[in-house]
Design an enzyme around this catalytic site. Structure first.
Site, short mmCIF file in Angstrom:
data_model
loop_
_atom_site.label_atom_id
_atom_site.label_comp_id
_atom_site.label_asym_id
_atom_site.label_seq_id
_atom_site.Cartn_x
_atom_site.Cartn_y
_atom_site.Cartn_z
N THR A 16 0.86 -1.18 0.00
CA THR A 16 0.00 0.00 0.00
C THR A 16 0.89 1.23 0.00
OG1 THR A 16 -1.78 -1.12 1.18
CG2 THR A 16 -1.77 1.28 1.25
N LYS B 61 -7.55 1.38 -2.61
CA LYS B 61 -7.14 0.93 -1.28
C LYS B 61 -7.15 2.09 -0.28
CE LYS B 61 -5.32 -1.36 2.14
NZ LYS B 61 -4.06 -2.07 2.12
#
Length: 301
Positions: free
Chosen positions: A95, A170
């Protein structure tokens, strides 16, 4: 079809993900700076690699799970691109910020590789079980190949859009998660003060309009959801420090895009406080104890 998978980054998430690639019958060449993490991967059926270059040398698929954007850019630009065969599919499941994802995609394309940003949702339990959700940013034509490569680790894989869109999805998803968890914890703390049993509150809210994933799957009060970290004094799960990282990425993206995210900003500030109090390693739902004034319950574990 058996493939050779290079897996770089064997932390809390990556270790379980690599193990599921091995369980699927693939040859998994695993590398991490932590000797202990590599040993755990070997015990789970992977082969140890002594470097990134060794791991990717004959790879059909390269999967990375790294802490932050600078790590991803450095590993791809200096150690993967040019060392892995150009037939290798490059998948970054970290991420990170959208701009870095797009920069790495550009470098990979210039060198003749297919690359995707493919961050995950589901936490360590899903990583171990092979039931993660993947949000993918890639060329549309490459998605079927990417989906197949992720299948051993996935319960659902979505193409969010072109490169960088996986990271955008995300970041937005986890901003929602951080906000809803904070709201759930505030409501539990209020319910307790008003004399309402938090377990009874779960019974009601889980079937009423306040229902959310934070309630039904991850309830931050012990009992109603046996698999939730609240039953382990908030050990394991999704660390507060990782939630804070994602909330910071969301705020950086909002500032860059000129988006208004007042709840996201307030949620980041509260998780920042919780982290600075020394609870960055506890599951993010442990912020309930801050709101209840019961931080000593965390400190005594």
């Amino acid at each position: 079809m058996t493939q050779t998978v290079a897996f770089i980054g064997l932390g809390n998430m990556g270790g379980g993900m690599a193990a599921n690639q091995a369980k699927a019958g693939h040859v998994v060449k695993a590398f991490d700076l932590s000797v202990e993490a590599v040993a755990r991967a070997v015990a789970a059926g992977c082969e140890a690699a002594s470097s990134v270059a060794e791991a990717v040398r004959d790879a059909d698929v390269v999967i990375t799970m790294l802490p932050a954007g600078p790590h991803v850019l450095k590993v791809y630009s200096e150690q993967v691109i040019g060392a892995a065969p150009t037939r290798a599919l490059l998948l970054d499941c970290s991420t990170i910020d959208v701009d870095t994802a797009r920069k790495v995609a550009g470098l990979a394309a210039e060198a003749g590789y297919v690359f995707a940003d493919a961050p995950v949702s589901g936490g360590t339990v899903a990583a171990d079980a092979g039931t993660l959700a993947f949000m993918v940013g890639c060329d549309e034509s490459a998605f079927p190949r990417i989906e197949a490569a992720l299948e051993p680790m996935s319960r659902a894989t979505f193409r969010a859009g072109d490169h960088g869109a996986g990271q955008a999805a995300k970041i937005c998803n986890n901003m929602i998660l951080g906000i809803t968890m904070l709201g759930t914890c505030e409501a539990i703390a209020l319910a307790e003060k008003l004399g309402l049993d938090p377990v009874k509150m779960f019974d009601i809210v889980s079937k009423a309009s306040g229902q959310s994933w934070s309630v039904t799957t991850y309830y931050p009060w012990p009992g109603p959801v046996p698999t939730a970290p609240s039953n382990r004094n908030y050990d394991g799960g999704f660390a507060t420090a990782m939630m804070l990282k994602d909330l910071k990425l969301a705020q950086q993206a909002a500032a860059s895009a000129g988006a208004s995210t007042p709840l996201g900003a307030q949620t980041e500030a509260l998780y920042q406080m919780f982290d600075r109090l020394g609870f960055g390693g506890r599951d993010f739902s442990a912020i309930l104890q801050l709101l209840r004034g019961r931080l000593d319950d965390l400190s005594t574990n």
